[in-house]
Design a protein around this motif. Sequence first.
Motif, PDB file in Angstrom:
ATOM      1  N   MET A 134       0.828  -1.215   0.000  1.00  0.00           N
ATOM      2  CA  MET A 134       0.000   0.000   0.000  1.00  0.00           C
ATOM      3  C   MET A 134       0.859   1.260   0.000  1.00  0.00           C
ATOM      4  SD  MET A 134      -3.260  -0.872   2.459  1.00  0.00           S
ATOM      5  CE  MET A 134      -2.282  -1.078   3.920  1.00  0.00           C
ATOM      6  N   PHE A 135       2.013   1.195   0.674  1.00  0.00           N
ATOM      7  CA  PHE A 135       2.926   2.335   0.782  1.00  0.00           C
ATOM      8  C   PHE A 135       3.560   2.663  -0.558  1.00  0.00           C
ATOM      9  CE2 PHE A 135       6.951   4.362   2.111  1.00  0.00           C
ATOM     10  CZ  PHE A 135       6.487   5.281   3.038  1.00  0.00           C
ATOM     11  N   GLY A 136       3.815   1.644  -1.354  1.00  0.00           N
ATOM     12  CA  GLY A 136       4.500   1.833  -2.626  1.00  0.00           C
ATOM     13  C   GLY A 136       6.008   1.781  -2.423  1.00  0.00           C
ATOM     14  N   ALA A 137       6.735   2.036  -3.470  1.00  0.00           N
ATOM     15  CA  ALA A 137       8.200   2.007  -3.393  1.00  0.00           C
ATOM     16  C   ALA A 137       8.676   3.090  -2.431  1.00  0.00           C
ATOM     17  CB  ALA A 137       8.805   2.227  -4.769  1.00  0.00           C
ATOM     18  N   PRO A 138       9.355   2.704  -1.341  1.00  0.00           N
ATOM     19  CA  PRO A 138       9.830   3.701  -0.387  1.00  0.00           C
ATOM     20  C   PRO A 138      10.897   4.602  -1.023  1.00  0.00           C
ATOM     21  CG  PRO A 138       9.926   1.489   0.554  1.00  0.00           C
ATOM     22  CD  PRO A 138       9.651   1.343  -0.901  1.00  0.00           C
ATOM     23  N   VAL A 139      10.757   5.904  -0.817  1.00  0.00           N
ATOM     24  CA  VAL A 139      11.708   6.886  -1.335  1.00  0.00           C
ATOM     25  C   VAL A 139      12.490   7.434  -0.135  1.00  0.00           C
ATOM     26  CG1 VAL A 139      11.972   9.063  -2.566  1.00  0.00           C
ATOM     27  CG2 VAL A 139      10.137   7.475  -3.225  1.00  0.00           C
ATOM     28  N   PHE A 140      13.793   7.158  -0.112  1.00  0.00           N
ATOM     29  CA  PHE A 140      14.616   7.589   1.014  1.00  0.00           C
ATOM     30  C   PHE A 140      14.599   9.102   1.147  1.00  0.00           C
ATOM     31  CE2 PHE A 140      18.750   8.895   2.765  1.00  0.00           C
ATOM     32  CZ  PHE A 140      18.664   8.300   4.020  1.00  0.00           C
ATOM     33  N   VAL A 141      14.394   9.572   2.393  1.00  0.00           N
ATOM     34  CA  VAL A 141      14.377  11.008   2.678  1.00  0.00           C
ATOM     35  C   VAL A 141      15.617  11.411   3.470  1.00  0.00           C
ATOM     36  CG1 VAL A 141      13.139  12.878   3.838  1.00  0.00           C
ATOM     37  CG2 VAL A 141      11.856  11.109   2.634  1.00  0.00           C
ATOM     38  N   THR A 142      15.832  10.743   4.611  1.00  0.00           N
ATOM     39  CA  THR A 142      16.946  11.113   5.485  1.00  0.00           C
ATOM     40  C   THR A 142      17.183  10.041   6.539  1.00  0.00           C
ATOM     41  OG1 THR A 142      17.862  12.922   6.824  1.00  0.00           O
ATOM     42  CG2 THR A 142      15.545  12.377   7.183  1.00  0.00           C
ATOM     43  N   GLN A 143      18.280  10.194   7.257  1.00  0.00           N
ATOM     44  CA  GLN A 143      18.540   9.388   8.444  1.00  0.00           C
ATOM     45  C   GLN A 143      18.575  10.338   9.631  1.00  0.00           C
ATOM     46  OE1 GLN A 143      22.151   7.093   7.349  1.00  0.00           O
ATOM     47  NE2 GLN A 143      20.889   5.316   7.825  1.00  0.00           N
ATOM     48  N   LEU A 144      18.057   9.883  10.753  1.00  0.00           N
ATOM     49  CA  LEU A 144      18.010  10.706  11.956  1.00  0.00           C
ATOM     50  C   LEU A 144      18.694   9.982  13.107  1.00  0.00           C
ATOM     51  CD1 LEU A 144      14.228  11.720  11.951  1.00  0.00           C
ATOM     52  CD2 LEU A 144      16.151  13.103  11.170  1.00  0.00           C
ATOM     53  N   LEU A 145      19.443  10.729  13.893  1.00  0.00           N
ATOM     54  CA  LEU A 145      19.984  10.213  15.134  1.00  0.00           C
ATOM     55  C   LEU A 145      18.966  10.544  16.213  1.00  0.00           C
ATOM     56  CD1 LEU A 145      22.220   8.883  16.748  1.00  0.00           C
ATOM     57  CD2 LEU A 145      23.291  11.144  16.977  1.00  0.00           C
ATOM     58  N   LEU A 146      18.365   9.510  16.788  1.00  0.00           N
ATOM     59  CA  LEU A 146      17.337   9.706  17.805  1.00  0.00           C
ATOM     60  C   LEU A 146      17.993   9.796  19.172  1.00  0.00           C
ATOM     61  CD1 LEU A 146      14.650   7.165  16.549  1.00  0.00           C
ATOM     62  CD2 LEU A 146      14.718   9.641  16.183  1.00  0.00           C
ATOM     63  N   ASN A 147      18.096  11.007  19.684  1.00  0.00           N
ATOM     64  CA  ASN A 147      18.596  11.221  21.036  1.00  0.00           C
ATOM     65  C   ASN A 147      17.683  12.239  21.721  1.00  0.00           C
ATOM     66  OD1 ASN A 147      19.424  13.801  20.173  1.00  0.00           O
ATOM     67  ND2 ASN A 147      21.433  13.043  19.595  1.00  0.00           N
ATOM     68  N   SER A 148      17.915  12.484  22.986  1.00  0.00           N
ATOM     69  CA  SER A 148      17.001  13.330  23.757  1.00  0.00           C
ATOM     70  C   SER A 148      16.941  14.769  23.240  1.00  0.00           C
ATOM     71  CB  SER A 148      17.372  13.312  25.240  1.00  0.00           C
ATOM     72  OG  SER A 148      18.714  13.697  25.410  1.00  0.00           O
ATOM     73  N   GLU A 149      17.946  15.216  22.490  1.00  0.00           N
ATOM     74  CA  GLU A 149      17.926  16.580  21.942  1.00  0.00           C
ATOM     75  C   GLU A 149      17.143  16.683  20.633  1.00  0.00           C
ATOM     76  OE1 GLU A 149      21.279  15.228  22.646  1.00  0.00           O
ATOM     77  OE2 GLU A 149      20.861  15.886  24.696  1.00  0.00           O
ATOM     78  N   ARG A 150      16.888  15.541  19.989  1.00  0.00           N
ATOM     79  CA  ARG A 150      16.209  15.531  18.688  1.00  0.00           C
ATOM     80  C   ARG A 150      14.746  15.899  18.860  1.00  0.00           C
ATOM     81  NH1 ARG A 150      17.221  15.928  13.500  1.00  0.00           N
ATOM     82  NH2 ARG A 150      19.009  14.585  13.770  1.00  0.00           N
ATOM     83  N   LYS A 151      14.273  16.847  18.073  1.00  0.00           N
ATOM     84  CA  LYS A 151      12.866  17.236  18.082  1.00  0.00           C
ATOM     85  C   LYS A 151      12.187  16.662  16.845  1.00  0.00           C
ATOM     86  CE  LYS A 151      13.204  21.115  21.045  1.00  0.00           C
ATOM     87  NZ  LYS A 151      13.409  20.476  22.285  1.00  0.00           N
ATOM     88  N   LEU A 152      11.097  15.950  17.055  1.00  0.00           N
ATOM     89  CA  LEU A 152      10.287  15.407  15.966  1.00  0.00           C
ATOM     90  C   LEU A 152       8.940  16.120  15.966  1.00  0.00           C
ATOM     91  CD1 LEU A 152      11.046  11.614  16.494  1.00  0.00           C
ATOM     92  CD2 LEU A 152      12.126  13.166  14.875  1.00  0.00           C
ATOM     93  N   ALA A 153       8.269  16.098  14.843  1.00  0.00           N
ATOM     94  CA  ALA A 153       7.018  16.846  14.703  1.00  0.00           C
ATOM     95  C   ALA A 153       5.881  16.290  15.557  1.00  0.00           C
ATOM     96  CB  ALA A 153       6.595  16.876  13.236  1.00  0.00           C
ATOM     97  N   ARG A 154       5.763  14.986  15.669  1.00  0.00           N
ATOM     98  CA  ARG A 154       4.576  14.411  16.297  1.00  0.00           C
ATOM     99  C   ARG A 154       4.820  13.613  17.566  1.00  0.00           C
ATOM    100  NH1 ARG A 154       1.442  12.829  10.885  1.00  0.00           N
ATOM    101  NH2 ARG A 154       1.348  14.941  10.064  1.00  0.00           N
ATOM    102  N   MET A 155       6.077  13.428  17.931  1.00  0.00           N
ATOM    103  CA  MET A 155       6.390  12.690  19.155  1.00  0.00           C
ATOM    104  C   MET A 155       7.816  13.003  19.557  1.00  0.00           C
ATOM    105  SD  MET A 155       6.928   8.772  17.754  1.00  0.00           S
ATOM    106  CE  MET A 155       5.290   8.665  17.141  1.00  0.00           C
ATOM    107  N   THR A 156       8.189  12.566  20.735  1.00  0.00           N
ATOM    108  CA  THR A 156       9.561  12.766  21.175  1.00  0.00           C
ATOM    109  C   THR A 156      10.450  11.692  20.548  1.00  0.00           C
ATOM    110  OG1 THR A 156       9.401  11.323  23.110  1.00  0.00           O
ATOM    111  CG2 THR A 156       8.719  13.631  23.402  1.00  0.00           C
ATOM    112  N   ALA A 157      11.743  11.962  20.547  1.00  0.00           N
ATOM    113  CA  ALA A 157      12.698  10.979  20.028  1.00  0.00           C
ATOM    114  C   ALA A 157      12.651   9.696  20.853  1.00  0.00           C
ATOM    115  CB  ALA A 157      14.098  11.574  20.016  1.00  0.00           C
ATOM    116  N   ASP A 158      12.441   9.832  22.165  1.00  0.00           N
ATOM    117  CA  ASP A 158      12.349   8.648  23.022  1.00  0.00           C
ATOM    118  C   ASP A 158      11.126   7.801  22.675  1.00  0.00           C
ATOM    119  OD1 ASP A 158      14.694   9.218  24.359  1.00  0.00           O
ATOM    120  OD2 ASP A 158      13.684  10.323  25.967  1.00  0.00           O
ATOM    121  N   GLN A 159      10.011   8.455  22.360  1.00  0.00           N
ATOM    122  CA  GLN A 159       8.809   7.716  21.951  1.00  0.00           C
ATOM    123  C   GLN A 159       9.054   6.991  20.627  1.00  0.00           C
ATOM    124  OE1 GLN A 159       6.204  11.157  22.108  1.00  0.00           O
ATOM    125  NE2 GLN A 159       5.039  10.261  23.802  1.00  0.00           N
TER     126      GLN A 159
END
Length: 91
Positions: free
Chosen positions: A34-59
């Motif tokens: 259903m998703f289709g061919a995944p198109v790479f966007v980026t890699q993220l380092l998930l640490n406590s300083e990282r801010k995500l739009a919809r949840m915390t990096a820890d979540q």
Amino acid sequence: MLCAVYKSAKKVDTYLYVPGKGDFSQVPAELLEMFGAPVFVTQLLLNSERKLARMTADQMKAHLEEKGFYLQLPPPQEDLLKTFRASQGDS
């Protein structure tokens, strides 16, 4: 923890987070279809300083460790007609 982010080739504003670049081993085949061919966007380092739009990096880390992926869907669109009618006292 490092995670990779892919956007959907079929669904607008739909993103798939996986624990490593190209690691779709935990993503159900039906979801990938259903998703289709995944198109790479980026890699993220998930640490406590990282801010995500919809949840915390820890979540996000917890979700990736538990399920092996995270599917981010676009927020539901606001029904502008319904909002306008409600502001006018109509139902």
